[in-house]
Design a protein around this motif. Structure first.
Motif, PDB file in Angstrom:
ATOM      1  N   ARG A   1       0.834  -1.203   0.000  1.00 53.36           N
ATOM      2  CA  ARG A   1       0.000   0.000   0.000  1.00 53.36           C
ATOM      3  C   ARG A   1       0.866   1.249   0.000  1.00 53.36           C
ATOM      4  NH1 ARG A   1      -5.586  -0.227   2.493  1.00 53.36           N
ATOM      5  NH2 ARG A   1      -5.915   0.752   0.468  1.00 53.36           N
ATOM      6  N   THR A   2       0.224   2.363  -0.284  1.00 49.04           N
ATOM      7  CA  THR A   2       0.970   3.609  -0.428  1.00 49.04           C
ATOM      8  C   THR A   2       1.751   3.951   0.839  1.00 49.04           C
ATOM      9  OG1 THR A   2       0.789   5.937  -1.009  1.00 49.04           O
ATOM     10  CG2 THR A   2      -0.963   5.059   0.369  1.00 49.04           C
ATOM     11  N   ARG A   3       2.867   4.630   0.651  1.00 47.34           N
ATOM     12  CA  ARG A   3       3.628   5.099   1.817  1.00 47.34           C
ATOM     13  C   ARG A   3       3.299   6.552   2.145  1.00 47.34           C
ATOM     14  NH1 ARG A   3       4.640   0.113   0.745  1.00 47.34           N
ATOM     15  NH2 ARG A   3       6.128  -0.959   2.097  1.00 47.34           N
TER      16      ARG A   3
ATOM     17  N   TYR B   1       0.356  10.250   5.729  1.00 48.84           N
ATOM     18  CA  TYR B   1      -0.926  10.432   6.407  1.00 48.84           C
ATOM     19  C   TYR B   1      -1.713   9.123   6.428  1.00 48.84           C
ATOM     20  CZ  TYR B   1       0.473  15.211   5.491  1.00 48.84           C
ATOM     21  OH  TYR B   1       1.185  16.373   5.418  1.00 48.84           O
ATOM     22  N   PHE B   2      -1.549   8.312   5.403  1.00 49.02           N
ATOM     23  CA  PHE B   2      -2.198   6.998   5.378  1.00 49.02           C
ATOM     24  C   PHE B   2      -1.713   6.151   6.557  1.00 49.02           C
ATOM     25  CE2 PHE B   2      -2.003   2.503   3.985  1.00 49.02           C
ATOM     26  CZ  PHE B   2      -3.359   2.264   3.828  1.00 49.02           C
ATOM     27  N   GLN B   3      -0.444   6.309   6.890  1.00 47.18           N
ATOM     28  CA  GLN B   3       0.147   5.479   7.951  1.00 47.18           C
ATOM     29  C   GLN B   3      -0.019   6.094   9.342  1.00 47.18           C
ATOM     30  OE1 GLN B   3       3.638   2.988   6.333  1.00 47.18           O
ATOM     31  NE2 GLN B   3       4.043   5.042   5.566  1.00 47.18           N
TER      32      GLN B   3
ATOM     33  N   THR C   1      -4.661  11.169  11.576  1.00 45.95           N
ATOM     34  CA  THR C   1      -4.962  12.165  10.549  1.00 45.95           C
ATOM     35  C   THR C   1      -6.059  11.657   9.612  1.00 45.95           C
ATOM     36  OG1 THR C   1      -3.286  11.279   9.045  1.00 45.95           O
ATOM     37  CG2 THR C   1      -2.582  13.012  10.568  1.00 45.95           C
ATOM     38  N   PRO C   2      -6.863  12.569   9.036  1.00 49.35           N
ATOM     39  CA  PRO C   2      -7.856  12.143   8.043  1.00 49.35           C
ATOM     40  C   PRO C   2      -7.179  11.556   6.804  1.00 49.35           C
ATOM     41  CG  PRO C   2      -8.323  14.368   8.832  1.00 49.35           C
ATOM     42  CD  PRO C   2      -6.946  14.007   9.329  1.00 49.35           C
ATOM     43  N   CYS C   3      -7.783  10.525   6.262  1.00 52.88           N
ATOM     44  CA  CYS C   3      -7.245   9.894   5.042  1.00 52.88           C
ATOM     45  C   CYS C   3      -8.356   9.094   4.383  1.00 52.88           C
ATOM     46  CB  CYS C   3      -6.066   8.988   5.385  1.00 52.88           C
ATOM     47  SG  CYS C   3      -5.557   7.940   4.009  1.00 52.88           S
ATOM     48  N   ASN C   4      -8.733   9.483   3.180  1.00 53.45           N
ATOM     49  CA  ASN C   4      -9.811   8.791   2.469  1.00 53.45           C
ATOM     50  C   ASN C   4      -9.454   7.361   2.109  1.00 53.45           C
ATOM     51  OD1 ASN C   4     -11.714  10.896   2.372  1.00 53.45           O
ATOM     52  ND2 ASN C   4     -10.631  11.865   0.649  1.00 53.45           N
ATOM     53  N   LYS C   5      -8.184   7.080   1.948  1.00 48.70           N
ATOM     54  CA  LYS C   5      -7.790   5.713   1.582  1.00 48.70           C
ATOM     55  C   LYS C   5      -7.920   4.781   2.787  1.00 48.70           C
ATOM     56  CE  LYS C   5      -4.462   4.952  -1.435  1.00 48.70           C
ATOM     57  NZ  LYS C   5      -5.183   4.116  -2.439  1.00 48.70           N
ATOM     58  N   ARG C   6      -7.573   5.280   3.970  1.00 52.56           N
ATOM     59  CA  ARG C   6      -7.666   4.463   5.183  1.00 52.56           C
ATOM     60  C   ARG C   6      -9.084   4.466   5.735  1.00 52.56           C
ATOM     61  NH1 ARG C   6      -6.671   7.078   9.376  1.00 52.56           N
ATOM     62  NH2 ARG C   6      -4.965   8.299   8.489  1.00 52.56           N
TER      63      ARG C   6
ATOM     64  N   CYS D   1      -8.609  14.186   2.867  1.00 60.27           N
ATOM     65  CA  CYS D   1      -7.242  13.907   2.428  1.00 60.27           C
ATOM     66  C   CYS D   1      -6.298  14.929   3.060  1.00 60.27           C
ATOM     67  CB  CYS D   1      -7.131  13.963   0.903  1.00 60.27           C
ATOM     68  SG  CYS D   1      -5.421  13.813   0.310  1.00 60.27           S
ATOM     69  N   SER D   2      -5.458  14.446   3.984  1.00 57.97           N
ATOM     70  CA  SER D   2      -4.535  15.348   4.677  1.00 57.97           C
ATOM     71  C   SER D   2      -3.375  15.784   3.793  1.00 57.97           C
ATOM     72  CB  SER D   2      -3.978  14.667   5.931  1.00 57.97           C
ATOM     73  OG  SER D   2      -5.011  14.352   6.826  1.00 57.97           O
ATOM     74  N   ALA D   3      -3.112  15.038   2.740  1.00 59.57           N
ATOM     75  CA  ALA D   3      -1.954  15.365   1.903  1.00 59.57           C
ATOM     76  C   ALA D   3      -2.202  16.613   1.060  1.00 59.57           C
ATOM     77  CB  ALA D   3      -1.614  14.179   1.003  1.00 59.57           C
TER      78      ALA D   3
ATOM     79  N   TYR E   1       6.251  13.110  -2.065  1.00 60.36           N
ATOM     80  CA  TYR E   1       6.147  11.764  -2.656  1.00 60.36           C
ATOM     81  C   TYR E   1       4.777  11.516  -3.273  1.00 60.36           C
ATOM     82  CZ  TYR E   1      10.671  10.404  -0.905  1.00 60.36           C
ATOM     83  OH  TYR E   1      12.030  10.308  -0.706  1.00 60.36           O
ATOM     84  N   HIS E   2       4.103  12.563  -3.679  1.00 62.38           N
ATOM     85  CA  HIS E   2       2.728  12.373  -4.160  1.00 62.38           C
ATOM     86  C   HIS E   2       2.610  12.554  -5.670  1.00 62.38           C
ATOM     87  CE1 HIS E   2       2.180  12.440   0.138  1.00 62.38           C
ATOM     88  NE2 HIS E   2       0.969  11.956  -0.034  1.00 62.38           N
ATOM     89  N   ALA E   3       1.383  12.348  -6.156  1.00 61.92           N
ATOM     90  CA  ALA E   3       1.152  12.157  -7.588  1.00 61.92           C
ATOM     91  C   ALA E   3       1.211  13.465  -8.382  1.00 61.92           C
ATOM     92  CB  ALA E   3      -0.217  11.502  -7.791  1.00 61.92           C
TER      93      ALA E   3
ATOM     94  N   ILE F   1      -4.214  11.802  -3.557  1.00 63.12           N
ATOM     95  CA  ILE F   1      -3.099  12.117  -4.456  1.00 63.12           C
ATOM     96  C   ILE F   1      -1.904  11.199  -4.173  1.00 63.12           C
ATOM     97  CG2 ILE F   1      -3.798  14.520  -4.812  1.00 63.12           C
ATOM     98  CD1 ILE F   1      -1.634  15.313  -2.739  1.00 63.12           C
ATOM     99  N   ALA F   2      -2.206  10.032  -3.582  1.00 59.88           N
ATOM    100  CA  ALA F   2      -1.128   9.109  -3.216  1.00 59.88           C
ATOM    101  C   ALA F   2      -0.539   8.439  -4.458  1.00 59.88           C
ATOM    102  CB  ALA F   2      -1.666   8.045  -2.269  1.00 59.88           C
ATOM    103  N   VAL F   3       0.659   7.863  -4.294  1.00 62.02           N
ATOM    104  CA  VAL F   3       1.278   7.096  -5.376  1.00 62.02           C
ATOM    105  C   VAL F   3       1.454   5.654  -4.932  1.00 62.02           C
ATOM    106  CG1 VAL F   3       2.514   9.110  -6.241  1.00 62.02           C
ATOM    107  CG2 VAL F   3       3.677   7.531  -4.678  1.00 62.02           C
TER     108      VAL F   3
HETATM  109 FE1  SF4 Z   1      -4.930   9.371   2.304  1.00 63.18          FE
HETATM  110 FE2  SF4 Z   1      -4.782  11.693   0.956  1.00 63.18          FE
HETATM  111 FE3  SF4 Z   1      -2.609  10.198   1.405  1.00 63.18          FE
HETATM  112 FE4  SF4 Z   1      -4.518   9.419  -0.339  1.00 63.18          FE
HETATM  113  S1  SF4 Z   1      -3.141  11.185  -0.513  1.00 63.18           S
HETATM  114  S2  SF4 Z   1      -3.449   8.153   1.137  1.00 63.18           S
HETATM  115  S3  SF4 Z   1      -6.376  10.104   0.765  1.00 63.18           S
HETATM  116  S4  SF4 Z   1      -3.893  11.247   2.944  1.00 63.18           S
END
Ligand code: SF4
Length: 330
Positions: free
Chosen positions: A116-118, A121-123, A127-132, A138-140, A147-149, A158-160
């Motif tokens: 899964r993405t590194r 915020y996901f880890q 923090t808020p995170c739509n993926k988790r 989305c905290s990013a 390291y984002h997209a 916007i995770a990679v």
């Molecule tokens: Fe979560 Fe945003 Fe990171 Fe995606 S980019 S994993 S939604 S914090």
């Protein structure tokens, strides 16, 4: 860590049936990503179905001249395998650029695909995170985005994707073989991964209970040269800021075929189809390589703070093509 039960799967069918019957269960193989997430509270399975001892650990040739890689082949073994080193050097190089020796000794082929993405915020469960946690935000976006997209992101994520191996497999047109409740399915790797859209918690098209049993690599084109180039913040044990997996064939001064995938810049290994279109049939050289990179990156949409990745990806792609051009003419 949440308490969990453990089941050692006796067969792929047993693994699929057990997981299907338990909505909060997860497969365990090398554990290099899942166990970290369990310790962090990112993953909270109530049952682990251990698939590491299934007879899925061989690398074999296929009838059409390709190679079949079992799901539990360890990353170290795959990178060093003579069939991979001789026919798919881009894959071997990508795998050796990833993680550490100790992690590669434990991590499996399927686990690598599903890591899964590194995103920090996901880890971080505070923090808020739509993926988790879908719908939490989305905290990013507006945060730390180095390291984002820069391609294919959505307002929800916007995770990679972190895998190097998957980028090489994307350039090689790998096919993911899946055993599910309804039998076997085969999915081209480019369709296996998803862009985030409004469901960023789904990294792939897998359904609960689906077990990856193998990855198949088609035979490489005759005379192909390939390479993996990765740019990162330190020389080892770091994820890609940008990476390029490329395979070209040449016909004197002209490029025959081109297969390119980019890593570290999108939610999935990014197959660079626009660049491939520019390259196929064109005269090899700096002008063509720059045009290919510009065509691919014309859709780039970086965040404030990671604009540098557009120029970095451009330079990395051109450098990879330059290297292959030199090697292809020897
Ligand atoms: Fe979560 Fe945003 Fe990171 Fe995606 S980019 S994993 S939604 S914090």
């Amino acid at each position: 860590m949440r308490a969990f039960d453990y089941h050692l799967a006796e067969s792929p069918a047993d693994a699929v049936a057990t997981l299907t019957a338990h909505p909060d269960a997860a497969f365990l193989a090398g554990g290099t990503n899942l166990v970290d997430h369990m310790k962090l509270g990112v993953a909270t399975p109530d049952l682990l179905v251990d698939v590491s001892r299934l007879a899925l650990d061989e690398v074999t040739t296929t009838e059409d001249g390709g190679v079949r890689v079992g799901a539990t082949v360890r990353n170290s073994d795959l990178a060093a395998h003579p069939l991979i080193r001789s026919r798919y050097p881009v894959l071997s190089r990508a795998m050796l650029s990833a993680a550490s020796g100790q992690l590669r000794n434990s991590a499996t082929t399927a686990g690598n695909l599903l890591q899964r993405t590194r995103c920090v915020y996901f880890q971080d469960v505070t923090t808020p995170c739509n993926k988790r946690e879908p719908g939490s935000g989305c905290s990013a976006i507006g945060g730390y985005v180095r390291y984002h997209a820069i391609l294919g992101a959505s307002p929800h994520c916007i995770a990679v994707h972190p895998s190097d191996m998957a980028v090489a497999m994307s350039a090689l047109d790998a096919v993911v073989v899946i055993e599910g409740a309804d039998g076997e399915r085969r999915i081209p790797i480019d369709e296996f991964y998803r862009l985030p859209g409004d469901e960023p918690h789904r990294d792939t098209v897998l359904r609960h209970g689906d077990l990856i049993t193998a990855v198949e690599l088609p035979a490489p084109p005759s005379g192909a040269v390939s390479d993996y180039r990765k740019v990162r913040d330190r020389a080892s044990y770091a994820f890609a800021l940008a990476s390029v997996a490329a395979e070209l064939t040449f016909d004197t001064d002209q490029i025959g075929s081109a297969r390119i995938a980019l890593g570290g810049i999108a939610h999935k290994p990014w197959r660079a189809r626009r660049a491939e279109e520019v390259l196929a049939g064109a005269t090899a050289g700096e002008e063509t390589f720059a045009a290919a990179a510009d065509a691919e990156l014309s859709a780039a949409d970086p965040q404030p703070g990671n604009e540098f990745k557009v120029a970095l990806t451009r330079r990395t792609l051109i450098a990879a093509l330059r290297t292959l051009n030199e090697r292809g003419r020897r």
